[in-house]
Enzyme design. Sequence first.
Site: not given
Length: 301
Positions: A172, A179
């Site tokens: 993550k 991102e």
Amino acid sequence: MELGMIGLGRMGGNMVERLVNGGHRVVGYSRTAEKRRQAVEKGAIEANSLPALVDALSPPRVVWLMVPHPAVDEVVEELSSSLTPADVVVDGGNSFYKDSVRRAAQLASKDIHFVDVGTSGGVWGLTEGYSLMVGGEKMVVEQLRPILEALAPAPDRGWGHVGPPGAGHFVKMIHNGIEYGLMQAYAEGFGIMERKKEFDLDCQKVAEIWCHGSVIRSWLLELTAQVMAESPNLDDVAPYVEDSGEGRWTVLEAIDLDQSAPIITMALLQRLRSRDQKSFPDRLLAALRNQFGGHDFRRKE
């Protein structure tokens, strides 16, 4: 299946609703009475304390945490005094993966299992499902399968067991670093188009065009089109960009591994720059140009 949910903010509350809609029994706890009330409206059973939450669950218990990473140790410590062997603690928040490895070892000494779930989906998770990156013992992850399948976009996609304890939060962390880079690239590209005044480009229309068939189409691009539809010039948005900390962790990990990651690093630095209202470095640059070359610089009004 039943589980306890600790941390009933917007994302946690949406997860409660998705789980309840999937037929699971959820006991919810938050320090805030209003958030507990909202969770009850979504179908959860209210617990007014951590011990009460534990008591409301049948062993072996599953307790899912959705709390900010600075608070995880405190909650885990308090929980561990009430839980019993074979119970499972799931951290679905944005914790640093090395902390998750440490917590797994600490709980293992009490025969309590720890699973770290990197969770992506934000406010859209309720309708679209969550992307779940799961770290933990294979047997324990399999035990959680009904919960993970209920939260994911579909039982057979959008989630997976990626490795041992800590691996879920590690993946993550990298996800969020990527991102940062994607968002920065979109922001820079649209910034160039917005500045090309003689073409009078409709950037929202361009974004809509790119959403279909383009090699750079993505959900982030769809959100870009939506943002500009709501506020074409973004006049109501301050140029100040926060970060959750995971971009920083990604950059530090890249350095530790001697792995070049210039795009993610620069995206992080751009976020830091957005917060500098006084910009001492830029003022120093202007003054230095004046010193060595006699170049004019703007005086502060």
